[in-house]
Design an enzyme around this catalytic site. Structure first.
Site, PDB file in Angstrom:
ATOM      1  N   CYS A 135      37.409  36.005  50.670  1.00  0.00           N
ATOM      2  CA  CYS A 135      37.988  36.914  49.677  1.00  0.00           C
ATOM      3  C   CYS A 135      39.506  36.784  49.625  1.00  0.00           C
ATOM      4  O   CYS A 135      40.114  37.052  48.591  1.00  0.00           O
ATOM      5  CB  CYS A 135      37.585  38.351  49.971  1.00  0.00           C
ATOM      6  SG  CYS A 135      38.105  38.932  51.603  1.00  0.00           S
ATOM      7  N   HIS A 575      38.532  43.548  53.549  1.00  0.00           N
ATOM      8  CA  HIS A 575      38.187  42.870  52.296  1.00  0.00           C
ATOM      9  C   HIS A 575      39.402  42.897  51.385  1.00  0.00           C
ATOM     10  O   HIS A 575      40.202  43.834  51.421  1.00  0.00           O
ATOM     11  CB  HIS A 575      37.002  43.582  51.633  1.00  0.00           C
ATOM     12  CG  HIS A 575      36.508  42.918  50.387  1.00  0.00           C
ATOM     13  ND1 HIS A 575      36.101  41.605  50.350  1.00  0.00           N
ATOM     14  CD2 HIS A 575      36.366  43.388  49.112  1.00  0.00           C
ATOM     15  CE1 HIS A 575      35.720  41.301  49.120  1.00  0.00           C
ATOM     16  NE2 HIS A 575      35.877  42.356  48.356  1.00  0.00           N
TER      17      HIS A 575
END
Length: 688
Positions: A135, A575
């Site tokens: 990510c 994330h």
């Protein structure tokens, strides 16, 4: 993703249906015809099988029911068979490579710029596949792709050879089939073709892909199995799921469509007011085929929309991967540029694959870029949570260095060498976008002599203080520091160690100002790195005031256009997502495979002291070319409703907007509090 192939079997439904007039024979005939279609029958046969299977089954069951009671049971079984076969046919159709107009391969669509004959990519929206821990790459790449000047410079370099034009990258199917394609086809009973398609463009070094995390996304059952991809998603998903009630988490997890049919087998009805307001400002949304209904996070899904608005983020990611279109970028096109494979060529491959694709939206699987980043930098080789700021520095540095080396290798520009001159200009342009100059001024408190030292930077790392603002952090960045005691300064005039004051100022500010908020700090008490959740307010515009007296341009005005947000409790897990303001679509949220349209007010919710773990980590500001005109347009015009404001701001077609985009993007919405756009602020996945 595979081309249609022929089968030796004859697929007409009459072959099976003519065997018997009983219910079981008719059902078997329909199933046989559909099975032939799945094994590679032409379209007409496939449609016949799909449309006829349920009908043959029902008809046979009726005939059989007249003679005995067993027909009813057979009818139910045959109907279920027909529904399952229809689902498999739909899946098979997704991955068949339909023909496209080959005349587009060399057709120039942008006559104004011969260096960009196939467009500049500003009208494309693609998510990026997450391989379980990537990510940080996806968030940075989205921010860089939607930095218009950078994308344009990368697409234009090296200059094109007009005598030998290259094919447009209408589709990139890669060297090896997608891992999830095989998984989906295995569940659907689809037989892979003997000859898998190859890329028709010159390739570099194809790579071998590892088992993709998406294979876990196709197992039936709860979403927990689909979240085993990597540690960077676990933190976000655990916090995310805890905020949802049971009804919101009850979306189905089918293979062909991760969303359940909550609206009678189709998508929910569109919000006409939301569509009218959005399309009025950004007309190109119509070309994307976006359906304007709010998802679970009260945003409009652009990539990954499902039939059930209550579907979770993971279900929409699965839907985006299974429905595509997918850019399978597992090869290098560096040979087309006359360059060796590098981080720059990999970034250029990704930009061209998105900008020139025949689809307006989809998902990019940039595995070759991931492999190249790992190959060139050992820090990113582990399957662990990485730092997006480190990647930004590495990618931008690599691009600048590679282009500079290539310009020197091609030879210095001469008076008659226009191509070499264009190459040198492109190298300078890329370097000047992010590159600025810092000046360290040290003043001896004894003789008052001032010594200076210049240093180039690509971004500014800003120390944080509790309950402050970005402007104050910049002020503290240039705050005078006393050098005394064991930290005295050696004065060249006094020829001895003296007390001094040190100040850091900006001598040259870049066009793109990237600010790194230093959220991660070593804690001596805990003996490890921790994340700082200090409240740091950032604004839509900032002025750079801490410049030197001889600065090229002082008091520059910058506008926020991109944010990289870190979701998680520490530097070792979490994330990353990115939010980018695009000229043609407004603010978009890029969360790996999915893309959502968000309201501008949503962007200013990550100051650091919110109820969850989401904080702004990287801020991208763009220099405002015409600050006077920009400030005038921000002043309230005295009109009270959308209609009056739209009429007041109406411009002739083609008139440029504030940021150089089409005039529709400048339409103000003074009463947007009454608009459904504001209703999208009610719930979002980062409001944890």
């Amino acid at each position: 993703m595979f081309k249609k192939w022929k089968t030796e079997k004859d697929a007409p439904g009459s072959k099976g249906s003519g065997a018997s007039s009983g219910a079981g024979s008719h059902a078997a005939g329909g199933a046989s015809a559909a099975a032939v279609s799945l094994s590679g029958a032409p379209d007409a046969v496939g449609k016949s099988a799909a449309n006829g299977s349920a009908g043959l089954a029902a008809g046979g069951a009726t005939a059989g029911g007249a003679s005995n009671g067993a027909g009813a049971t057979k009818m139910v079984a045959a109907a279920a068979n027909g529904k399952e076969l229809q689902r498999k046919l739909d899946l098979n159709k997704i991955y068949q490579d339909d023909d496209y107009d080959e005349s587009l391969e060399y057709k120039v669509i942008n006559k104004d710029n011969p260096e960009l004959p196939y467009g500049d990519g500003s009208d494309k929206i693609f998510g990026m596949e997450n391989y379980g821990y990537t990510c940080y790459i996806n968030s940075i790449m989205q921010a860089l792709y939607h930095t218009g000047e950078l994308r344009k410079a990368i697409l234009e370099y090296p200059p094109r050879d007009a005598a030998h034009p290259r094919k447009r990258k209408l589709r990139v199917k890669g060297e090896k089939p997608r891992g999830f394609v095989a998984a989906v086809q295995a569940q659907a009973g689809v037989r892979a073709p003997v000859n898998a398609p190859k890329n028709d463009a010159p390739l570099g070094n194809p790579i071998k892909k590892p088992g993709s995390k998406v294979r876990n996304m196709f197992s039936h059952g709860s979403d927990e199995a689909s979240r085993k991809g990597g540690s960077d998603r676990k933190s976000m998903n655990s916090s995310y799921s805890s905020t949802l009630n049971e009804s919101q988490r009850s979306g189905s997890s089918g293979v062909a469509d991760s969303g359940s049919d909550s609206a009678g087998g189709g998508y929910p009805p569109e919000d006409m007011e939301l569509e009218r307001t959005t399309v009025a400002r950004y007309p190109l949304f119509k070309a994307l085929g976006v359906r304007f209904y709010l998802n679970q996070q009260s945003n409009v899904t652009v990539v990954g929309a499902t039939k059930n608005p209550a579907d979770t983020s993971e279900q929409r990611k699965r839907h985006a991967l299974t429905h595509g279109p997918i850019i399978n970028l597992d090869v290098s096109f560096s040979a087309q540029y006359g360059m060796r494979p590098s981080v720059f060529t990999s970034v250029k491959d990704a930009f061209e694959a998105m900008a020139e694709n025949s689809a307006k939206k989809g998902v990019l699987s940039a595995y070759y870029l991931l492999d190249m980043v790992k190959k060139k930098n050992a820090n990113f080789r582990g399957a662990m949570h990485q730092d997006a700021h480190e990647l930004l520095n590495f990618v931008v540095n690599s691009v600048i260095e590679t282009v500079g080396e290539d310009v020197r290798a091609r030879g210095a520009p001469t008076g008659g060498d226009a191509g070499a001159g264009a190459s040198a200009h492109a190298a300078d342009a890329i370097g000047a976008m992010f590159s600025g100059i810092l000046t360290s001024e040290t003043k001896c408190l004894t003789c008052e002599n001032v010594s200076t030292r210049d240093e180039r930077f690509l971004d500014l790392s800003i120390d944080l203080q509790p309950n402050t603002s970005l402007t104050n952090c910049l002020r503290m960045f240039s705050h005078s520091e006393m050098l005394s005691g064991s930290n005295k300064f050696f004065c060249e005039t006094c020829h001895s160690l003296q007390e001094a004051s040190k100040t850091i100022k900006l001598k040259k500010v870049p066009k793109i100002l990237a600010l790194h908020l230093k959220r991660f700090k070593y804690s001596e008490k805990l003996g490890r790195m921790v994340k700082l959740f200090y409240r740091v307010e950032y604004t839509k515009t900032i002025r750079i005031f801490n410049t030197t007296d001889d600065a090229e341009a002082s008091d520059k005005l910058y506008e926020l256009y991109a944010i990289v947000v870190h979701i998680g409790g520490g530097p070792y897990h979490g994330h990353y997502v990115s939010m980018v303001r695009t000229p043609k679509f407004g603010w978009l949220l890029f969360d790996d495979e999915t893309v959502e349209s968000i309201d501008e007010s949503f962007v200013f919710r990550f100051f650091g002291d919110g109820p969850g773990l989401s904080t702004a980590y990287l801020l991208f500001y763009h220099e405002v070319a015409d600050p006077d005109n920009y400030e005038k347009r921000r002043v309230f015009n005295g009109l009270d409703d959308d209609e009056d404001t739209e009429n007041f701001n109406h411009q002739p077609p083609g008139a440029p907007g504030v940021d150089g985009s089409d005039n529709h993007s400048t339409i103000s919405t003074a009463s947007s509090g009454k608009s459904k756009l504001r209703s999208r602020l009610g719930f979002n996945f980062m409001k944890l």
